[in-house]
Write a protein that holds these residues in place. Sequence first.
Motif, mmCIF file in Angstrom:
data_model
loop_
_atom_site.group_PDB
_atom_site.id
_atom_site.type_symbol
_atom_site.label_atom_id
_atom_site.label_comp_id
_atom_site.label_asym_id
_atom_site.label_seq_id
_atom_site.Cartn_x
_atom_site.Cartn_y
_atom_site.Cartn_z
ATOM 1 N N GLN A 189 0.858 -1.179 0.000
ATOM 2 C CA GLN A 189 0.000 0.000 0.000
ATOM 3 C C GLN A 189 0.895 1.229 0.000
ATOM 4 N N ALA A 190 0.801 1.998 -1.062
ATOM 5 C CA ALA A 190 1.658 3.169 -1.207
ATOM 6 C C ALA A 190 1.503 4.131 -0.031
ATOM 7 N N ALA A 191 0.303 4.241 0.512
ATOM 8 C CA ALA A 191 0.058 5.156 1.628
ATOM 9 C C ALA A 191 0.821 4.733 2.884
ATOM 10 N N CYS A 192 1.195 3.459 2.963
ATOM 11 C CA CYS A 192 1.915 2.967 4.149
ATOM 12 C C CYS A 192 3.426 3.019 3.976
ATOM 13 N N SER A 193 3.896 3.295 2.770
ATOM 14 C CA SER A 193 5.336 3.398 2.525
ATOM 15 C C SER A 193 5.843 4.723 3.058
ATOM 16 N N ARG A 194 7.011 4.670 3.675
ATOM 17 C CA ARG A 194 7.605 5.882 4.218
ATOM 18 C C ARG A 194 8.955 6.109 3.551
ATOM 19 N N PRO A 195 9.201 7.305 3.071
ATOM 20 C CA PRO A 195 10.475 7.570 2.383
ATOM 21 C C PRO A 195 11.691 7.384 3.288
ATOM 22 N N GLN A 196 11.514 7.517 4.603
ATOM 23 C CA GLN A 196 12.651 7.372 5.517
ATOM 24 C C GLN A 196 12.952 5.919 5.866
ATOM 25 N N ASP A 197 12.112 4.966 5.439
ATOM 26 C CA ASP A 197 12.375 3.554 5.713
ATOM 27 C C ASP A 197 13.697 3.141 5.065
ATOM 28 N N ILE A 198 14.463 2.365 5.806
ATOM 29 C CA ILE A 198 15.743 1.872 5.307
ATOM 30 C C ILE A 198 15.454 0.624 4.477
ATOM 31 N N PRO A 199 15.844 0.606 3.191
ATOM 32 C CA PRO A 199 15.478 -0.525 2.331
ATOM 33 C C PRO A 199 16.176 -1.839 2.699
ATOM 34 N N TYR A 200 17.346 -1.776 3.291
ATOM 35 C CA TYR A 200 18.078 -3.001 3.622
ATOM 36 C C TYR A 200 18.853 -2.749 4.909
#
Length: 81
Positions: free
Chosen positions: A32-43
Amino acid sequence: VYNLASGKGMSIQELVAEVTRLGSTKIEVRQQAACSRPQDIPYLVGDARLARELTGWSATYSLTQTLQDMLQAERERLNAS
């Protein structure tokens, strides 16, 4: 503070695939795009070097074994109710 970690990373997609392989139910994952956060660390991988150096600690159980144990405990809990 000590991190206890295997030092091995796994993506959410890999984790879902492993749980699906171990379990008996298919899992459908939808982002869900609305739950994605740009500050989340991808790995992100935990580093237990300090715990290892100071205490000699090392991971004993694999993630797969831990998932199997969790699934088994949940199955037993559901069968008991």
